[in-house]
Design a protein around this motif. Structure first.
Motif, PDB file in Angstrom:
ATOM      1  N   LEU A 699      -0.154 -12.467   7.083  1.00  0.00           N
ATOM      2  CA  LEU A 699       0.699 -11.702   6.182  1.00  0.00           C
ATOM      3  C   LEU A 699       1.112 -10.408   6.865  1.00  0.00           C
ATOM      4  CD1 LEU A 699       1.925 -11.268   3.352  1.00  0.00           C
ATOM      5  CD2 LEU A 699      -0.241 -10.210   2.691  1.00  0.00           C
ATOM      6  N   LYS A 700       2.420 -10.185   6.922  1.00  0.00           N
ATOM      7  CA  LYS A 700       2.936  -8.973   7.562  1.00  0.00           C
ATOM      8  C   LYS A 700       3.560  -8.082   6.499  1.00  0.00           C
ATOM      9  CE  LYS A 700       3.659 -10.913  12.163  1.00  0.00           C
ATOM     10  NZ  LYS A 700       4.589 -11.089  13.308  1.00  0.00           N
ATOM     11  N   LEU A 701       3.108  -6.843   6.474  1.00  0.00           N
ATOM     12  CA  LEU A 701       3.558  -5.866   5.492  1.00  0.00           C
ATOM     13  C   LEU A 701       4.284  -4.725   6.182  1.00  0.00           C
ATOM     14  CD1 LEU A 701       0.242  -5.656   3.416  1.00  0.00           C
ATOM     15  CD2 LEU A 701       2.213  -7.132   2.986  1.00  0.00           C
ATOM     16  N   LYS A 702       5.140  -4.060   5.423  1.00  0.00           N
ATOM     17  CA  LYS A 702       5.839  -2.895   5.947  1.00  0.00           C
ATOM     18  C   LYS A 702       4.891  -1.692   5.978  1.00  0.00           C
ATOM     19  CE  LYS A 702      10.346  -4.425   4.211  1.00  0.00           C
ATOM     20  NZ  LYS A 702      11.488  -4.086   3.332  1.00  0.00           N
ATOM     21  N   HIS A 703       5.333  -0.663   6.670  1.00  0.00           N
ATOM     22  CA  HIS A 703       4.454   0.496   6.861  1.00  0.00           C
ATOM     23  C   HIS A 703       4.098   1.175   5.560  1.00  0.00           C
ATOM     24  CE1 HIS A 703       8.368   2.485   6.490  1.00  0.00           C
ATOM     25  NE2 HIS A 703       7.707   3.589   6.227  1.00  0.00           N
ATOM     26  N   ASP A 704       5.012   1.131   4.558  1.00  0.00           N
ATOM     27  CA  ASP A 704       4.733   1.797   3.294  1.00  0.00           C
ATOM     28  C   ASP A 704       4.084   0.853   2.281  1.00  0.00           C
ATOM     29  OD1 ASP A 704       6.949   0.216   3.058  1.00  0.00           O
ATOM     30  OD2 ASP A 704       8.160   1.675   1.955  1.00  0.00           O
ATOM     31  N   GLN A 705       3.784  -0.370   2.672  1.00  0.00           N
ATOM     32  CA  GLN A 705       3.056  -1.308   1.822  1.00  0.00           C
ATOM     33  C   GLN A 705       1.577  -1.272   2.213  1.00  0.00           C
ATOM     34  OE1 GLN A 705       5.341  -4.870   2.754  1.00  0.00           O
ATOM     35  NE2 GLN A 705       6.478  -4.688   0.833  1.00  0.00           N
ATOM     36  N   ASN A 706       0.973  -0.138   1.965  1.00  0.00           N
ATOM     37  CA  ASN A 706      -0.374   0.105   2.475  1.00  0.00           C
ATOM     38  C   ASN A 706      -1.398   0.374   1.381  1.00  0.00           C
ATOM     39  OD1 ASN A 706       0.600   2.570   1.677  1.00  0.00           O
ATOM     40  ND2 ASN A 706       0.181   3.623   3.606  1.00  0.00           N
ATOM     41  N   PHE A 707      -1.079  -0.047   0.145  1.00  0.00           N
ATOM     42  CA  PHE A 707      -2.043   0.060  -0.955  1.00  0.00           C
ATOM     43  C   PHE A 707      -2.279  -1.351  -1.480  1.00  0.00           C
ATOM     44  CE2 PHE A 707      -3.622   0.552  -5.200  1.00  0.00           C
ATOM     45  CZ  PHE A 707      -4.386   1.709  -5.164  1.00  0.00           C
ATOM     46  N   ILE A 708      -3.465  -1.910  -1.210  1.00  0.00           N
ATOM     47  CA  ILE A 708      -3.718  -3.301  -1.556  1.00  0.00           C
ATOM     48  C   ILE A 708      -5.003  -3.431  -2.363  1.00  0.00           C
ATOM     49  CG2 ILE A 708      -2.548  -4.121   0.520  1.00  0.00           C
ATOM     50  CD1 ILE A 708      -5.303  -4.787   1.673  1.00  0.00           C
ATOM     51  N   ASN A 709      -5.053  -4.496  -3.158  1.00  0.00           N
ATOM     52  CA  ASN A 709      -6.255  -4.849  -3.907  1.00  0.00           C
ATOM     53  C   ASN A 709      -6.503  -6.334  -3.713  1.00  0.00           C
ATOM     54  OD1 ASN A 709      -7.358  -6.069  -6.702  1.00  0.00           O
ATOM     55  ND2 ASN A 709      -8.232  -4.038  -6.393  1.00  0.00           N
ATOM     56  N   VAL A 710      -7.719  -6.676  -3.311  1.00  0.00           N
ATOM     57  CA  VAL A 710      -8.090  -8.071  -3.068  1.00  0.00           C
ATOM     58  C   VAL A 710      -9.165  -8.453  -4.084  1.00  0.00           C
ATOM     59  CG1 VAL A 710      -8.878  -9.767  -1.401  1.00  0.00           C
ATOM     60  CG2 VAL A 710      -7.610  -7.760  -0.616  1.00  0.00           C
ATOM     61  N   SER A 711      -8.897  -9.507  -4.864  1.00  0.00           N
ATOM     62  CA  SER A 711      -9.875 -10.027  -5.828  1.00  0.00           C
ATOM     63  C   SER A 711     -10.493 -11.301  -5.260  1.00  0.00           C
ATOM     64  CB  SER A 711      -9.203 -10.313  -7.169  1.00  0.00           C
ATOM     65  OG  SER A 711      -8.658  -9.133  -7.719  1.00  0.00           O
TER      66      SER A 711
END
Length: 1019
Positions: A699-711
């Motif tokens: 999974l590739k995210l942009k630089h500002d997509q840096n807040f994640i939650n993993v369940s």
């Protein structure tokens, strides 16, 4: 969060229900966290482990900890927002068949895309008929009640009549189908029952059935079938419901002759009920429907209720059970009109009971083990009752022993029936029963007689507790705090502890431990009655949490466990230190009421939230609730307050209205560490489907997509509570983090880079599961990329180069200008001044008489000479070749010689080697030289010195010029306003340096000039 609801198969009822499985407990657990409605229609589990729930509000997915609503997708291919009536797993494990009324489709469980199925039927008013999906070994069928049966064709995603796969006569009016153990498909309908042979492609109706062997031929007489089931024994359970009468359940057993009518039970007080479905699991057959939820009892061949519909502590309150479903962990899911439940068969290692099962009336005040597998129950008001228990934990009243103990109670003394505690003194084979108002029953197990005593040592106080010392002798504690010892039939008061005594246990070194309800804990030496220890509350938190102690227990002679009204304490016997446990450091519940240690050294405790276990080695607490078979605490009446270990290692714990007996060895069995499934990846508030992540690999995210939650979840719906969970984010940290609040992990402000989220579970034995991983990459912004940084570096280098080139160019231009100015001054002005000087000298010599004119000419000559010297200094300072400090020092040395030698003044001139490569700017060089020149001029004119010492050096980051003479000196204060000295100070300020002039009359003069290098020097 689960809200458990415990079901107890009561002793008074259970033997009549399932005699083949006496003592087996069943547990209901209500699932509430995230359900959008209590109206549950259907439940199914897919091969990936998820539970799918169809409700009146649509479809939801459950991972054991949280629900996810399944609905619309951005591409418009999501499931419609309709009530879900049925769910079926498909041969393709990625598909789930969903029926929503008369709409049927396939849901891809990975992409959550919904594809409608085509239903090919010629029936008019199709939507006016009842539908039901039925799955056989190889096919999925759609029953249009009393009309026809359609078969699903996966190739074109449609339902249609396929007589080659399933044939039946048109007049059968089908309502239900099921495949038997031989692969035949039985079809029941309004006009009877028959079976289709898939091999011979032939339907066998009533004529063929009449030719079958045994009682199966009786099936030819059955009509008006709405539902039926073939159980694992080959028996047919059939619901027959004629249009003009009530339903009835009949059973056809191939091993017997004829049909048997099966009686049913329904919810008490029900005005309408029906048993409409059957379900078999783990050797038991359940019947359910409207106001009906019962289990088939083999002995009486009937369906019996097995719980109280109106008691939420012991049952569930529902009007309709819609479906039962068994998952891969053998949990039975119950879909009802009042919520979703799991139902677990617990086995024979646990027995819950009510006061009415063992005593005439309550409350229960104590439990005491007796020889021969017996238990004595004591009560407040109805005396005692003795029961035997078997391997299945069934209790059988021992009326003979109960009568022996109670025989002879004084009729006019009701206090002997108010029991507080009971215990055996093994050395004397005596049973002591402590009662109200100082009454004591002493039962001799040898003579089988009782004595009813009122010893004076108790002073009429209620005997609250009793216990033996290390030698087996019995001790008693009263409500008023008296500690009494029994010795050879005599009772002796040993101490007054000033507070009600709640527990007495033997110590490890010839002592006893005594707990009180207000004065802490005492350790008393048995031989001397000396007080060895007194544990109480202290201000420094190194004492007890409370002085009100409800129970104590010794763990392996290492620590004393202490239960109080506020928390749980642990007293280390060797270090004499106390550790307090509360809600902030692991204690699950704030109030601990009773303690007992099993034979493996595990501590069990009753709390205000249920039964809890404490492991001294790991310092871990584990709660046991209805998921494991224990009744949850719902009020003070069922709060457990007394516990004992039975001779066979089982544990008995009681409250006022209930008790539980269980085998701790079976509850201590460890569950395997289960591999974790990552259930959800959330980017800010947007959920990224796990299928998409698995499909793309990284999974590739942009630089500002840096807040994640993993369940994540173990997808275990029974044993997952025993596991611990750890995760880490490789690329951000190497440490494993224990998941404390919910099974999820949140990461904020992640920097660009590659990351791997890793999660695993750990079982109580410390074994870890395999690690589950999820990789993703946060791409840098364009300004963080290597090529952009490279461009910036190249641009910066280019700018630096341009600036450098520009500066070099400017320096060269200045250099050439200075060369030109110096050359012009020397060639033009210098030659002119020389001519003036020569001409004035010649003119002065040619004039003989005119003294005034001659004087003027001499002045002109002198002025021109001075101008030539100044011009020489200017030309020297302008010339770029003279910027180095070594050239400056050389000129200073030259000037010193020309000034002092004609006056016969000795001098020394020292120059540090470090100054050779230093450079000064033109103006700085000029000011430095003029200061030096002024100083030497003053020495030559006024000092009358015979020796001058000059040094120029570079120390640290400072140029130091020092000039010292041995002349007559002067008063520095009075001479400070002179022009020469003032000019020297101004020029030092222009150099951003400092000058210090030290002089005294008759002691010479010293001048020190300091110039900071960083402000004036180019290396």
């Amino acid at each position: 969060m689960r809200t458990p609801i415990k079901l107890i198969l009561c002793l008074l009822m259970w033997p009549a229900l399932i005699p083949s499985a006496k003592g087996v407990e069943i547990s209901f657990n209500r699932i509430t966290n995230g359900l959008t409605t209590n109206f549950i229609n259907t439940v199914v589990q897919t091969t990936d482990g998820y539970i799918w729930v169809g409700t009146q509000n649509g479809l939801q997915r459950y991972d054991g900890y949280r629900f996810m609503q399944v609905g619309k997708l951005a591409n418009g291919k999501g499931i419609p927002s309709l009530p879900v009536d049925q769910l079926l797993s498909c041969p393709d494990p990625s598909l789930l068949m969903v029926r929503m009324g008369h709409r049927i489709g396939l849901l891809n469980i990975n992409t959550l895309q919904f594809t409608p199925c085509r239903i090919s039927t010629k029936l008019p008013e199709f939507e006016g008929h009842n539908l039901r999906l039925i799955k056989t070994a190889k096919q999925i069928h759609l029953i249009i009640a009393t009309k026809e049966i359609l078969t699903f064709e996966p190739r074109d995603n449609s339902f249609s009549i396929q007589k080659g796969l399933l044939y039946y006569p048109d007049n059968l009016k089908p309502t239900a189908i099921q495949e038997d153990g031989n692969g035949n498909i039985w079809i029941g309908g309004r006009n009877g029952i028959g079976f289709f042979d898939p091999v011979g492609k032939k339907f066998h109706g009533s004529e063929s059935i009449q030719k079958l062997k045994g009682s199966l031929r009786e099936l030819a007489r059955v009509k008006d079938i709405t539902h039926f089931m073939i159980d694992s024994k080959g028996r047919f359970f059939i619901n027959c419901w004629p249009e003009d009468g009530p339903f009835k359940i009949v059973m056809c057993d191939p091993s017997t002759l004829g049909l048997v009518n099966i009686p049913t039970m329904h919810k008490p007080g029900s005005t309408y009920n029906e048993l409409s479905s059957f379900f078999e699991s783990q050797g038991r057959l359940w019947g359910f429907g409207i106001d009906t939820f019962s289990v088939f009892e083999e002995r009486s061949k009937s369906f019996k209720n097995f719980f109280d519909f109106n008691n939420l502590d012991y049952g569930i309150s529902v009007n309709q059970v819609v479906q039962l479903f068994s998952d891969r962990d053998k949990n039975i899911w119950v879909a009802t009109d009042n919520g979703l439940y799991t139902m677990t068969l617990l086995g024979n290692h646990i027995k819950n009971g009510m006061v009415g099962e063992v005593l005439k009336k309550g409350p229960i005040t104590s439990i005491a083990p007796l020889p021969g597998g017996r238990i004595l129950f004591g009560s407040w008001g109805s005396g005692i009752a003795v029961h035997r228990y078997d391997a299945q934990l069934n209790l059988i009243p021992d009326q003979d022993l109960t009568t022996q103990i109670s025989s002879g109670i004084p009729r006019n003394d009701r206090f002997f029936n108010m029991v507080w505690a009971a215990g055996r003194e093994e050395s004397s084979a005596k049973l002591y029963i402590a009662c109200q108002a100082g009454r004591l029953i002493e039962y001799n197990e040898i003579t089988k007689t009782s004595k009813f005593l009122t010893p004076k040592a108790f002073m009429g106080q209620t005997i609250r507790s009793l216990g033996t010392d290390p030698k087996g002798k019995m001790w008693f504690g009263t409500h008023g705090g008296l500690l009494v010892r029994s010795e050879r039939g005599l009772y002796q008061t040993i101490a007054d502890l000033k507070s009600s005594i709640t527990k007495i246990i033997p110590g490890s070194n010839g002592s006893i431990w005594v707990a009180t309800d207000g004065n802490g804990i005492f350790e008393i030496e048995v031989s001397s009655f000396r007080q060895l220890t007194h544990l109480t509350v202290r201000d420094n938190e190194k004492g007890l949490s409370t002085n009100r102690i409800s129970d104590i227990a010794l763990i392996d002679n290492v620590a004393l466990a202490i239960a109080g009204i506020s928390g749980f304490d642990l007293f280390e016997l060797n270090s004499k230190t106390i550790r307090q446990f509360n809600a902030y450091n692991g204690l699950p519940q704030g109030v601990v009421t009773t303690l007992v240690v099993d034979r493996s050294g595990q501590l069990w405790m009753g709390t205000n939230g249920g039964i809890c276990k404490f492991d001294l080695r790991s310092q871990d607490f584990k709660m046991f609730d209805k998921r494991t078979g224990f009744l949850n605490v719902s009020s003070a009446a069922n709060l457990m307050h007394h516990s004992v270990v039975l001779p066979d290692g089982k544990i008995a714990i009681n409250g006022e209205t209930n008790f539980v007996i269980f085998d701790p060895k079976k509850l201590n069995r460890s569950v395997p560490a289960r591999k974790i499934t990552i259930t959800e990846f959330r980017l800010f508030d947007r959920v990224i489907p796990m299928d998409s992540i698995r499909r793309i690999g990284m999974l590739k995210l942009k630089h500002d997509q840096n807040f994640i939650n993993v369940s994540f979840a173990p997808l275990a719906y029974g044993g997952g509570v025993d596991l611990k969970y750890f995760y880490r984010l490789q690329g951000a940290s190497t440490d494993w983090i224990k998941s404390e609040n919910g099974l999820s992990a949140t990461f904020a402000s992640l920097k660009p880079g590659r990351y791997v989220f890793m999660v695993r579970s750990q079982n109580p034995d410390g074994l870890f599961s395999k690690t589950t991983s999820l990789s993703f990459q946060i791409e840098p912004a364009f300004y963080q990329s290597w090529w952009f940084v490279g461009i910036l570096i190249l641009a910066a280098l280019a700018c630096i180069y341009i600036i450098y080139r520009s500066r070099i160019q400017r320096l060269l231009e200045v250099h050439y200008l200075r060369e030109k100015v110096a050359r012009d001054l020397h060639d033009d002005v210098g030659s002119t001044l020389t001519s003036i000087n020569i001409l004035s000298e010649v003119a002065s010599r040619s004039i003989q008489g005119d003294t005034l004119t001659k004087e003027y000419l001499q002045k002109i000559g002198k002025s021109s000479t001075q101008m030539m010297e100044s011009m020489d200094d200017i030309v020297w300072s302008i010339k770029p070749d003279n910027d180095k400090l070594s050239r400056i020092s050389a000129r200073m040395r030259e000037y010193t010689a020309s000034t002092l030698e004609p006056l016969d003044i000795r001098y020394s001139f020292e120059a540090n080697e470090r100054i050779r490569e230093l450079k000064l700017g033109m103006e700085e060089r000029r000011n430095l030289f003029l200061i030096f020149k002024e100083a030497l001029s003053n020495i030559s004119k006024y000092s009358q010195a015979t020796l001058v010492e000059i040094s120029i050096s570079y120390q640290g980051s400072t140029i130091i010029l020092q000039i010292k003479d041995n002349g007559k000196g002067f008063d520095a204060d009075s001479a400070s306003s002179g022009n020469g000295l003032m000019n020297m100070r101004k020029r030092s300020e222009m150099l951003r340096g400092s000058i210090q002039i030290t002089s005294q009359q008759g002691k010479g003069t010293e001048i020190v000039l300091q110039i900071p290098v960083k402000n004036h020097i180019n290396m």
